[in-house]
Design an enzyme around this catalytic site. Structure first.
Site, PDB file in Angstrom:
ATOM      1  N   ASN A 184      11.130 -22.567   4.538  1.00 25.16           N
ATOM      2  CA  ASN A 184      12.095 -22.819   5.613  1.00 25.16           C
ATOM      3  C   ASN A 184      13.479 -23.236   5.119  1.00 25.16           C
ATOM      4  O   ASN A 184      14.438 -23.232   5.888  1.00 25.16           O
ATOM      5  CB  ASN A 184      11.486 -23.916   6.517  1.00 25.16           C
ATOM      6  CG  ASN A 184      12.479 -24.503   7.464  1.00 25.16           C
ATOM      7  OD1 ASN A 184      12.896 -23.844   8.422  1.00 25.16           O
ATOM      8  ND2 ASN A 184      12.909 -25.737   7.213  1.00 25.16           N
ATOM      9  N   SER A 240      16.184 -15.692  11.243  1.00 25.58           N
ATOM     10  CA  SER A 240      17.135 -16.154  12.260  1.00 25.58           C
ATOM     11  C   SER A 240      17.319 -15.036  13.293  1.00 25.58           C
ATOM     12  O   SER A 240      17.264 -13.850  12.938  1.00 25.58           O
ATOM     13  CB  SER A 240      18.487 -16.441  11.614  1.00 25.58           C
ATOM     14  OG  SER A 240      19.488 -16.612  12.596  1.00 25.58           O
ATOM     15  N   TYR A 298      25.076 -14.775   5.725  1.00 26.07           N
ATOM     16  CA  TYR A 298      23.870 -15.394   6.299  1.00 26.07           C
ATOM     17  C   TYR A 298      23.031 -14.364   7.055  1.00 26.07           C
ATOM     18  O   TYR A 298      21.828 -14.222   6.819  1.00 26.07           O
ATOM     19  CB  TYR A 298      24.289 -16.525   7.235  1.00 26.07           C
ATOM     20  CG  TYR A 298      23.157 -17.223   7.939  1.00 26.07           C
ATOM     21  CD1 TYR A 298      22.436 -18.219   7.295  1.00 26.07           C
ATOM     22  CD2 TYR A 298      22.823 -16.914   9.257  1.00 26.07           C
ATOM     23  CE1 TYR A 298      21.397 -18.877   7.937  1.00 26.07           C
ATOM     24  CE2 TYR A 298      21.798 -17.565   9.910  1.00 26.07           C
ATOM     25  CZ  TYR A 298      21.081 -18.546   9.243  1.00 26.07           C
ATOM     26  OH  TYR A 298      20.054 -19.200   9.885  1.00 26.07           O
ATOM     27  N   SER A 320      21.424 -11.932   4.784  1.00 26.02           N
ATOM     28  CA  SER A 320      20.318 -12.520   4.005  1.00 26.02           C
ATOM     29  C   SER A 320      19.068 -12.676   4.865  1.00 26.02           C
ATOM     30  O   SER A 320      17.944 -12.465   4.409  1.00 26.02           O
ATOM     31  CB  SER A 320      20.729 -13.872   3.408  1.00 26.02           C
ATOM     32  OG  SER A 320      20.798 -14.878   4.401  1.00 26.02           O
ATOM     33  N   LYS A 321      19.260 -13.034   6.123  1.00 23.35           N
ATOM     34  CA  LYS A 321      18.101 -13.217   7.002  1.00 23.35           C
ATOM     35  C   LYS A 321      17.489 -11.855   7.380  1.00 23.35           C
ATOM     36  O   LYS A 321      16.275 -11.755   7.595  1.00 23.35           O
ATOM     37  CB  LYS A 321      18.490 -14.017   8.240  1.00 23.35           C
ATOM     38  CG  LYS A 321      18.887 -15.472   7.942  1.00 23.35           C
ATOM     39  CD  LYS A 321      17.736 -16.307   7.389  1.00 23.35           C
ATOM     40  CE  LYS A 321      18.075 -17.784   7.328  1.00 23.35           C
ATOM     41  NZ  LYS A 321      16.953 -18.614   6.839  1.00 23.35           N
TER      42      LYS A 321
HETATM   43  N1  LIG Z   1      19.681 -24.479  13.399  1.00 19.22           N
HETATM   44  C1  LIG Z   1      19.775 -23.213  13.814  1.00 19.22           C
HETATM   45  O1  LIG Z   1      20.417 -22.906  14.824  1.00 19.22           O
HETATM   46  C2  LIG Z   1      19.067 -22.139  13.039  1.00 19.22           C
HETATM   47  C3  LIG Z   1      19.031 -20.851  13.599  1.00 19.22           C
HETATM   48  C4  LIG Z   1      18.384 -19.842  12.923  1.00 19.22           C
HETATM   49  C5  LIG Z   1      17.770 -20.104  11.715  1.00 19.22           C
HETATM   50  N2  LIG Z   1      17.822 -21.348  11.172  1.00 19.22           N
HETATM   51  C6  LIG Z   1      17.164 -21.573   9.889  1.00 19.22           C
HETATM   52  O2  LIG Z   1      16.272 -22.647   9.987  1.00 19.22           O
HETATM   53  C7  LIG Z   1      16.054 -23.189   8.681  1.00 19.22           C
HETATM   54  C8  LIG Z   1      16.162 -24.689   8.751  1.00 19.22           C
HETATM   55  O3  LIG Z   1      17.500 -25.039   9.055  1.00 19.22           O
HETATM   56  P1  LIG Z   1      17.864 -26.232  10.044  1.00 19.22           P
HETATM   57  O4  LIG Z   1      18.560 -25.635  11.204  1.00 19.22           O
HETATM   58  O5  LIG Z   1      16.685 -27.089  10.267  1.00 19.22           O
HETATM   59  O6  LIG Z   1      19.015 -26.976   9.225  1.00 19.22           O
HETATM   60  P2  LIG Z   1      18.931 -28.159   8.205  1.00 19.22           P
HETATM   61  O7  LIG Z   1      20.217 -28.162   7.486  1.00 19.22           O
HETATM   62  O8  LIG Z   1      18.499 -29.399   8.895  1.00 19.22           O
HETATM   63  O9  LIG Z   1      17.740 -27.739   7.230  1.00 19.22           O
HETATM   64  C9  LIG Z   1      17.915 -26.957   6.074  1.00 19.22           C
HETATM   65  C10 LIG Z   1      17.117 -27.646   5.002  1.00 19.22           C
HETATM   66  O10 LIG Z   1      17.023 -26.822   3.844  1.00 19.22           O
HETATM   67  C11 LIG Z   1      17.120 -27.673   2.728  1.00 19.22           C
HETATM   68  N3  LIG Z   1      17.481 -26.929   1.541  1.00 19.22           N
HETATM   69  C12 LIG Z   1      18.618 -26.226   1.309  1.00 19.22           C
HETATM   70  N4  LIG Z   1      18.577 -25.694   0.088  1.00 19.22           N
HETATM   71  C13 LIG Z   1      17.395 -26.053  -0.463  1.00 19.22           C
HETATM   72  C14 LIG Z   1      16.785 -25.819  -1.708  1.00 19.22           C
HETATM   73  N5  LIG Z   1      17.388 -25.092  -2.649  1.00 19.22           N
HETATM   74  N6  LIG Z   1      15.557 -26.343  -1.937  1.00 19.22           N
HETATM   75  C15 LIG Z   1      14.940 -27.086  -0.996  1.00 19.22           C
HETATM   76  N7  LIG Z   1      15.466 -27.339   0.205  1.00 19.22           N
HETATM   77  C16 LIG Z   1      16.695 -26.836   0.450  1.00 19.22           C
HETATM   78  C17 LIG Z   1      18.176 -28.703   3.120  1.00 19.22           C
HETATM   79  O11 LIG Z   1      18.147 -29.830   2.292  1.00 19.22           O
HETATM   80  C18 LIG Z   1      17.772 -28.965   4.568  1.00 19.22           C
HETATM   81  O12 LIG Z   1      16.829 -30.009   4.645  1.00 19.22           O
HETATM   82  C19 LIG Z   1      17.062 -22.525   7.770  1.00 19.22           C
HETATM   83  O13 LIG Z   1      16.439 -21.486   7.034  1.00 19.22           O
HETATM   84  C20 LIG Z   1      18.067 -21.931   8.740  1.00 19.22           C
HETATM   85  O14 LIG Z   1      18.744 -20.827   8.227  1.00 19.22           O
HETATM   86  C21 LIG Z   1      18.453 -22.376  11.811  1.00 19.22           C
END
Ligand SMILES: NC(=O)c1ccc[n+]([C@@H]2O[C@H](COP(=O)([O-])OP(=O)(O)OC[C@H]3O[C@@H](n4cnc5c(N)ncnc54)[C@H](O)[C@@H]3O)[C@@H](O)[C@H]2O)c1
Length: 262
Positions: A90, A143, A156, A159-160
């Site tokens: 994730n 995403s 982004y 990549s997704k």
């Molecule tokens: N929030 C949104 O609207 C949304 C929408 C679509 C997809 N996403 C995806 O959901 C996932 C979680 O994101 P989120 O929204 O909870 O944001 P977030 O920033 O809270 O979580 C992202 C997490 O990834 C961790 N991370 C980044 N690089 C890392 C690495 N190299 N090793 C280990 N951990 C690492 C960060 O420390 C963080 O805890 C991501 O993949 C993001 O792309 C989020």
């Protein structure tokens, strides 16, 4: 609900947002969860939240893009919990909003490393163990922005989209091995990754405009993504693999401007 009793899970990006909510949900349904994050404090906080609620969890500070760290995640889960049944890859990063002519190789390398290579390593190392045991569920975070333009940075979204194909490719690579690979595609959810979007709208008194283009007319909450993750982790999805599940208030189902309201 004890749907995940006995399951051993790894959650990367587990120190915040969707990863934290998912770790809590998996543990809440009976799983043992290895919470992986970059920050000691955030990762420990997720574990504390889980244990305070009566769940079972351990923390590991590790880099989801490092092959040796991903191998260490698998080893730690096996050592601590006696097995590995679910890997939720994730961890993610949003990239920048640079225009098409301002894209840089540096940004693309970074976004690809965190969003795609982390998933490849999870599939390779968790998948190896799961294929040997003849069962397992790998869940990748993609995403809704992977499906069409304009719902995220250029690097982004691309990549997704790669994560989507990796989901399908890996599911087929595990043919006959009992390993399922699926992706969850969140829409806009308030987390540290998207906080600026929400703050910007609130500062301008436009919070009600957030997510208004979706049929459900709102943004999502991390726990709503976690619910899909728990389904894909559980045996309720035992006949599901190679699938991309948008959890996005319906935005990916529509060209909003052409909608005919009831
Ligand atoms: N929030 C949104 O609207 C949304 C929408 C679509 C997809 N996403 C995806 O959901 C996932 C979680 O994101 P989120 O929204 O909870 O944001 P977030 O920033 O809270 O979580 C992202 C997490 O990834 C961790 N991370 C980044 N690089 C890392 C690495 N190299 N090793 C280990 N951990 C690492 C960060 O420390 C963080 O805890 C991501 O993949 C993001 O792309 C989020």
């Amino acid at each position: 609900m004890n749907r995940l009793q006995g399951k051993r899970c790894v959650v990367t990006g587990g120190g915040s947002g969707i990863g934290r909510a998912s770790a809590q949900r998996l543990a809440g349904e009976g799983a043992s969860v290895l919470v992986v994050g970059r920050s000691v404090d955030n990762t420990n906080e997720t574990v504390s939240l889980i244990t305070a609620a009566g769940g079972r969890a351990a923390a590991l500070v590790a880099d989801a893009t490092s092959e040796s760290d991903v191998q260490a995640m698998v080893r730690r889960c096996l050592g601590k919990f006696g097995g590995l049944d679910v890997f939720f890859a994730n961890a993610g990063t949003p990239g920048t909003n640079a225009g098409i002519f301002d894209q840089t190789v540096e940004e693309w390398n970074e976004v690809w490393r965190i969003n795609v290579i982390s998933c490849m390593l999870a599939i390779k190392h968790a998948g190896l163990h799961m294929a040997e045991q003849g069962a397992g569920s790998i869940i990748l975070t993609s995403s809704a922005g992977s499906l069409r333009a304009n719902a995220g940075a250029i690097s982004y979204s691309a990549s997704k989209a790669a994560v989507n194909n990796l989901t399908q490719t890996a599911a087929n690579a595990f043919t006959g091995k009992g390993v399922r690979v699926n992706a969850v595609l969140p829409g806009l959810v308030e987390t540290q990754m998207t906080r600026k979007v929400f703050e910007y709208a609130r500062e301008r008194g436009k919070a009600d405009r957030i997510g208004h283009m979706t049929p459900l007319q709102r943004a999502g909450q991390p726990h709503e993504i976690a619910a899909m993750v728990a389904f894909l982790a559980s045996d309720d999805s035992s006949f599901v693999t190679g699938q991309l599940y948008a959890v996005d208030g319906g935005i990916s189902s529509t060209h909003p401007h052409g909608r005919i309201p009831v």
